[in-house]
Design a protein around this motif. Sequence first.
Motif: not given
Length: 365
Positions: A347-351, A353-358
């Motif tokens: 969950d932390g890694k996904i979060l 990655l989401t921030e990095l994508r944004d």
Amino acid sequence: MGEQPIFSTRAHVFQIDPNTKKNWVPTSKHAVTVSYFYDSTRNVYRIISLDGSKAIINSTITPNMTFTKTSHKFGQWADSRANTVYGLGFSSEALLSKFAEKFAEFKEAARLAKEKSQEKMELTSSPSQESAPGDLQSPGTPESINGTDERVTPDAESRAHTPSSHTPGTHTPGSHTAELNAVPFPHSSTSITKHWEAELAALKGNNAKLTAALLESTANVKQWKQQLAAYQDEAERLHTRVTELECVSGQTAGIKTQKTELNQTIEELEAELKAKEEELEKLKEEVENADRLQAQRDSLAQKLQDTQLRNADLETRLSLLEERLENGRMEDESFRKSLRSILELLDGKILELTELRDSLSKLIG
């Protein structure tokens, strides 16, 4: 005829087997009326019993007869004139005692009547009128009215007058094995163990009773052996006395009468000896039954021991299974914790990655 009944009762009637002189043969299929009769014309007492129209007892009481109680409900007497031994089985001890009392009473009356008859004969007799020795016998010779020699199968005595032995209940070993294999849990094993312990306790109680009965029977056997030896000695003495009387020259009618009385006494003693031998055989059978019960008790004790060992083994196996189950639960809990940690990390890694994508999207835009 001047013959009237003076006392009556009901009993099962037996006669001694004329061939073996040991076994009792029932002469009535059920309890019949047994009566004392008094013949005033001949001044004699008789015991008579009828089974329908057939006379199964026709015995004249003489002073030499003896009525013997062989058990609480059974009695017998020997009749040398009928050349047999009669036995009566009563429904209660009180009836047996009453019959024995009447027998003794009428036996004494017969003795007094015989003495009076002899006194009259001595007063009326003279040397020129001496009769043959047979004329001095009692005039009350019983008539043979037994009819045909019918016999009933000897199966009533042991059922009506012999105490039945009690055999403890047994169970089929296969059924117990199936029950043990079907219920491997501790509470079922405990109930089976209690069942076996209760059965063993009952067998121990029965064994104690049989042991006490065996000791009592052994004591009775010793006493009866002593009585048998005394009867045998008495019989030998009487035989010797008879031989001496036969050797005496110029035997008188009185000596011959005494010889007849001694012979009757010998026959009565022999009948008592045979009855004692039958009781000894019954005691031997009881001892054999006790031995069989002891063997059954030992077998059940061995089965109980095997059951206890099997229960202990099942309890050990159950403990191991419970321990394995607990270890599996602990391992499962640890695995779940590891999965939760991995999920949280993902969950932390996904979060991130989401921030990095944004962030990349903003840079591109």
